[in-house]
Scaffold this motif. Structure first.
Motif, PDB file in Angstrom:
ATOM      1  N   GLY A  72      76.879 -38.303 -74.725  1.00 22.77           N
ATOM      2  CA  GLY A  72      76.580 -39.538 -74.012  1.00 22.77           C
ATOM      3  C   GLY A  72      75.658 -39.329 -72.837  1.00 22.77           C
ATOM      4  O   GLY A  72      75.049 -40.273 -72.342  1.00 22.77           O
ATOM      5  N   SER A  73      75.526 -38.091 -72.369  1.00 23.23           N
ATOM      6  CA  SER A  73      74.776 -37.812 -71.154  1.00 23.23           C
ATOM      7  C   SER A  73      73.383 -37.298 -71.461  1.00 23.23           C
ATOM      8  O   SER A  73      73.138 -36.669 -72.493  1.00 23.23           O
ATOM      9  CB  SER A  73      75.523 -36.776 -70.297  1.00 23.23           C
ATOM     10  N   PHE A  74      72.470 -37.566 -70.517  1.00 19.80           N
ATOM     11  CA  PHE A  74      71.103 -37.059 -70.584  1.00 19.80           C
ATOM     12  C   PHE A  74      70.892 -36.065 -69.450  1.00 19.80           C
ATOM     13  O   PHE A  74      71.418 -36.229 -68.352  1.00 19.80           O
ATOM     14  CB  PHE A  74      70.097 -38.205 -70.427  1.00 19.80           C
ATOM     15  N   ARG A  75      70.101 -35.036 -69.708  1.00 17.66           N
ATOM     16  CA  ARG A  75      69.707 -34.083 -68.679  1.00 17.66           C
ATOM     17  C   ARG A  75      68.343 -34.477 -68.124  1.00 17.66           C
ATOM     18  O   ARG A  75      67.449 -34.844 -68.877  1.00 17.66           O
ATOM     19  CB  ARG A  75      69.620 -32.656 -69.232  1.00 17.66           C
ATOM     20  N   LEU A  76      68.200 -34.366 -66.810  1.00 14.37           N
ATOM     21  CA  LEU A  76      66.933 -34.624 -66.149  1.00 14.37           C
ATOM     22  C   LEU A  76      66.520 -33.390 -65.371  1.00 14.37           C
ATOM     23  O   LEU A  76      67.276 -32.435 -65.247  1.00 14.37           O
ATOM     24  CB  LEU A  76      67.035 -35.828 -65.201  1.00 14.37           C
ATOM     25  N   SER A  77      65.300 -33.414 -64.840  1.00 18.09           N
ATOM     26  CA  SER A  77      64.827 -32.283 -64.065  1.00 18.09           C
ATOM     27  C   SER A  77      65.710 -32.094 -62.837  1.00 18.09           C
ATOM     28  O   SER A  77      66.360 -33.021 -62.366  1.00 18.09           O
ATOM     29  CB  SER A  77      63.373 -32.518 -63.628  1.00 18.09           C
ATOM     30  N   GLY A  78      65.721 -30.874 -62.323  1.00 19.27           N
ATOM     31  CA  GLY A  78      66.539 -30.568 -61.155  1.00 19.27           C
ATOM     32  C   GLY A  78      68.008 -30.387 -61.479  1.00 19.27           C
ATOM     33  O   GLY A  78      68.841 -30.385 -60.581  1.00 19.27           O
ATOM     34  N   GLY A  79      68.346 -30.257 -62.785  1.00 23.19           N
ATOM     35  CA  GLY A  79      69.736 -30.048 -63.161  1.00 23.19           C
ATOM     36  C   GLY A  79      70.592 -31.298 -63.120  1.00 23.19           C
ATOM     37  O   GLY A  79      71.816 -31.218 -63.234  1.00 23.19           O
ATOM     38  N   ARG A  80      69.958 -32.471 -62.956  1.00 22.21           N
ATOM     39  CA  ARG A  80      70.741 -33.696 -62.859  1.00 22.21           C
ATOM     40  C   ARG A  80      71.193 -34.170 -64.242  1.00 22.21           C
ATOM     41  O   ARG A  80      70.541 -33.907 -65.245  1.00 22.21           O
ATOM     42  CB  ARG A  80      69.915 -34.793 -62.181  1.00 22.21           C
ATOM     43  N   VAL A  81      72.301 -34.892 -64.252  1.00 23.84           N
ATOM     44  CA  VAL A  81      72.848 -35.442 -65.491  1.00 23.84           C
ATOM     45  C   VAL A  81      73.130 -36.919 -65.258  1.00 23.84           C
ATOM     46  O   VAL A  81      73.697 -37.301 -64.229  1.00 23.84           O
ATOM     47  CB  VAL A  81      74.139 -34.715 -65.914  1.00 23.84           C
ATOM     48  N   GLY A  82      72.697 -37.767 -66.184  1.00 23.42           N
ATOM     49  CA  GLY A  82      72.924 -39.198 -66.037  1.00 23.42           C
ATOM     50  C   GLY A  82      73.306 -39.840 -67.357  1.00 23.42           C
ATOM     51  O   GLY A  82      73.188 -39.231 -68.424  1.00 23.42           O
TER      52      GLY A  82
END
Length: 849
Positions: A565-575
């Motif tokens: 369900g989660s997406f990874r973004l730059s900087g190690g963030r998860v949304g």
């Protein structure tokens, strides 16, 4: 024309300063005015200036921090002067104008004037600019005041600048406007009784507010209650809580917040029978709400803060400042004695910040910087900030503008940047529109750009019927933004029909405003193209997706697998995707709107308005930040060597390919590294191998005349690679024979030299078999045997052709070490005597001399 309100109500506190205000502005050009809520400053000061200071045809511009206040004040002042709105008194907000050639008093939003000043306009038709409610300190307020003062000091010394509010920090302003006269009114029309009534810990704020309204309902017999809540959600909950109380059933309950239509806002504040108004902080200043006798204040406000390090907006519900609480309390006590109920303790009140945080510290600086750099009259290095923004925010702004190609590497504005600066959009949305223009999709790009900037088109709903309507009329599940474009075109073609909008969960007033804004964008661009009446084609949709990607390329998000369900973004963030998103099956998306909210248990990062990104063109479109990493490594799970190819954008892996297509040399190198690191246990590389290597290194160090090569770390790895060449799996490694490659490291003569210089064994008198010598990594040679084996042993015992004496490790009969010595003769004469005494008793059957 005389000021009618003063004739009708000469008791307004501002009237006591009328003459002094007019005299000050007649003689000078700067005024700072501090006056409490309800004193009449917002409605009366512009009329004072018009009637007594500024002559025709000069205009007075009054800046307001919100569109709602701008419209309402203009209507109210026009009614006071007995003239239709749009003639003597008018207003100007983005994409909406009620003014004409005869307009002299013009209420405007901050952004309107800021854009005029940034374009280099010298405001020749304007005689005075009034900055109302300056205490709110929006970033646009600070920038606009600084630009107006710059204009006054250069091209317009005759321009009059008035700054006013109920809770001004006059010290900050007088330091910035040293020539200004400061006037202040103390007191208000009617007293306000402040009460502190903190709710219970387990009580929701809307329930506490409804309870207090019920308790003080007698104050509503001839007055209105105004309730302050942080957002639309809390407003809805408060209205529901009030509706459940039969004692309040006789009162109309009206919401009031920014995204309501003008008619709905007008209905909420229109004079009439007593009512209960539940509002955000839009009702805190400027707007006139007749007959408020009770204020119930939650003490909370929704604040958006830009994080320059992560380049996202974080939405927080925070406590208000003391100055804001004073403003809210001041809504009561304008026409009669008032009461303000604060839903917190008096002790907590003393802990509140004195004033609001200046907006310049809360916003993304990219748009401000682009406007200032593009302004021909402004030098950014010498710009006179009221309060300078933080360095990391400025750096983040410059970085974004460079990524958007608005600025060159040396921070000079580019042609793309100049085009972007023409439009009243954040630079990201401006780049989207400029790129769409290049691709001949300006009509769709205009709608996409204004829609990207808006949060109010779609009404939040979990209704599956509404979702299906949006999917059907949105026409795509590849992009929330493009689906929104299609929905807007659909409702516009149906003249914003209320039933159709309701079925799709669309705010019709917001839809109409967005289409008007898109039309204005096209006019600003000089295009003759009109807004489309049909959805974009497949080709146009792909162009729009690419334009969206270019504007938000640093916000690519990757879902590791479709089940996650989660997406990874730059900087190690998860949304996580917003539940309202139509793009639920995507793996790689670009995110238009990132929102971080604080919730119980931590923070939540929500991805809104996402668009699918095709892997086939992401590499081509990404002009920077894209890298391809290839690595070959040992995979423990499969026991084999694999090749991993990773495609990285902005420090985030968006694609990974794994194969076993690896050459024999690379495999041998990886396997050797894994053996050396201990990741693979190579059983054939045992103590005998290590002993041989130590003998070779000892011989090389102690007999250089033979030219023996040292087996150092590099040689060890090379030999391992030779041993493992041709192996592809852990099973094959286990069968590899190390001795062929090890002995192959030396010639036949060199092997013979090693046997001479560093013999593997040595003979002792009392042993029938040769005893093995131990060579360690430090160059020591150790002969290890029982004490009895050394009886009658000639000394010294040497290696390296007599140059190095061995160390003697003497063992007990149980082969446990009891002494390590370099001098065997000294051992017999010294410590042996004590050792013999101790060991003889334990091992009486052994020989002891």
């Amino acid at each position: 024309m005389p000021c009618y309100l003063c004739i009708m109500n000469p008791l307004l506190p501002i009237e006591s300063l009328r003459e002094e205000i007019c005299q000050t502005l007649a003689k000078g050009h700067q005024l700072i005015l501090k006056a409490p809520p309800g004193s009449g400053k917002s409605t009366m000061v512009p009329q004072f200036i018009f009637d007594s200071v500024i002559s025709a045809p000069s205009q007075i511009w009054i800046l307001q921090p919100r569109r709602m206040a701008t419209r309402m004040l203009a209507r109210y002042v026009a009614s006071l002067r007995g003239r239709p709105l749009g003639q003597e008194v008018g207003y100007l907000v983005r994409n909406e104008r009620q003014a004409g050639s005869s307009t002299r008093i013009l209420f405007v939003t901050e952004g309107v004037l800021m854009r005029r000043l940034l374009s280099g306009d010298h405001l020749l038709e304007v005689g005075a600019v009034v900055f109302d409610e300056f205490h709110e300190r929006h970033a646009e307020t600070d920038i606009t005041l600084a630009l107006a003062l710059q204009l006054q000091q250069t091209f317009r010394p005759d321009l009059k600048i008035i700054v006013m509010s109920a809770t001004l920090n006059t010290q900050v302003l007088t330091g910035f406007m040293p020539g200004a006269v400061v006037l202040e009114i103390k007191g208000r029309l009617f007293p306000v009784n402040i009460r502190y009534v903190p709710g219970r810990r387990d009580e929701q704020v809307w329930e506490a507010a409804a309870l207090q309204i019920e308790a003080f309902r007698q104050l509503l017999q001839n007055g209105t209650a105004l309730v302050f809540m942080p957002g639309a959600f809390e407003i809805r909950k408060t209205i529901e809580a009030i509706s459940r109380r039969s004692s309040l059933a006789a009162f109309d309950v009206c919401p009031l917040y920014g995204s309501l239509s003008g008619d709905e806002q007008e209905a909420a504040v229109r004079a009439g029978k007593p009512k209960i108004i539940v509002s955000t902080n839009v009702a805190e200043t400027s707007i006139t709400i007749p007959g408020v006798t009770l204020v119930v204040d939650s003490g909370m406000v929704r604040v958006s803060r830009f994080d320059p390090r992560r380049e996202i907006d974080t939405l927080h519900t925070e406590f208000i400042s003391r100055s804001s609480s004073d403003q809210r309390a001041g809504r009561a006590g304008r026409t009669a004695d008032g009461t303000c109920i604060r839903l917190w303790s008096e002790f907590h009140h003393q802990q509140l910040a004195e004033t609001d945080t200046p907006g310049i510290y809360l916003v993304d600086m990219a748009g401000v910087l682009l406007g200032l750099i593009n302004n021909p009259d402004t030098d950014l290095e010498t710009f006179n900030w009221i309060e300078a923004p933080k360095k990391d925010a400025v750096a983040a702004g410059f970085s974004l503008l460079q990524r958007l190609k608005a600025l060159s590497p040396d921070l000079k504005i580019t042609e793309t940047g100049r085009k972007m600066a023409q439009f009243p959009l954040h630079p990201r949305y401006a780049r989207l529109f400029v790129e769409a223009e290049k691709e001949h999709c300006a009509h769709f790009g205009a709608i996409a750009a204004v829609l990207a900037e808006s949060d109010a088109l779609l009404i939040a709903s979990g209704d599956q019927v509404i979702r299906q309507e949006r999917l059907y009329h949105g026409g795509t599940s590849d992009s929330d933004l493009i689906a929104g474009v299609n929905l807007l075109i659909y409702v516009a073609n149906n003249r914003f029909d209320l039933n159709l909008c309701r079925q799709a969960g669309i705010n019709p007033n917001q839809a109409r405003q967005l289409m008007e804004s898109a039309s204005q964008l096209l006019k600003l661009s000089g295009s003759r193209i009109t807004l489309p009446d049909q959805s974009p084609s497949v080709e146009e949709t792909e162009i729009l997706r690419k334009c969206i990607f270019l504007a938000f390329a640093d916000r690519v998000a990757v879902r590791p697998d479709y089940a996650a369900g989660s997406f990874r973004l730059s900087g190690g963030r998860v949304g996580r995707l917003s539940p309202d998103s139509l793009v639920q099956q995507a793996r790689i998306v670009v995110v238009t709107d990132l929102e971080e909210t604080k919730q119980r248990g931590g923070t939540v990062l929500t991805l809104r308005k996402v668009t699918i990104v095709d892997e086939s063109w992401i590499i081509k479109l990404s002009e920077e930040g894209f890298m391809r990493h290839e690595s070959v490594s040992y995979d423990k799970k499969s026991g084999r060597v694999i090749r991993k190819t990773e495609f990285v954008l902005n420090d985030m892996i968006f694609n990974r390919q794994i194969t076993e297509d690896v050459g024999a040399e690379e495999i041998a190198s990886v396997l050797a590294g894994a053996v050396l690191s201990g990741e693979i246990q190579f059983s054939q590389w045992d103590d005998r191998v290590e002993a041989f290597i130590n003998r070779v290194n000892f011989a090389a160090a102690n007999a250089p005349q033979y030219g023996l090569p040292v087996i150092d770390a590099d040689a060890r790895r090379f030999i391992l690679e030779q041993i493992l060449y041709g192996c592809r799996s852990l099973k094959e490694v286990g069968r590899a024979d190390p001795w062929h490659a090890l002995r192959g490291w030396l010639s036949v003569l060199q092997l013979s030299a090693v046997d001479v210089v560093a013999p593997e064994t040595i003979d002792l008198p009392h042993r029938h078999r040769p005893v093995r010598l131990r060579y360690d990594v430090n160059g020591n040679v150790v002969l290890s045997e029982t004490i009895q084996a050394f009886y009658d042993c000639p000394t010294p015992i040497t290696v390296a052709e007599g140059r190095v004496e061995v160390m003697y490790e003497l063992l007990s009969p149980a082969r446990r070490p009891v002494q390590l010595t370099r001098n065997l003769e000294q051992f017999w004469k010294g410590s042996y005597l004590e050792i013999r005494k101790e060991l003889k008793g334990r091992y009486p059957k052994h020989e002891w001399r």
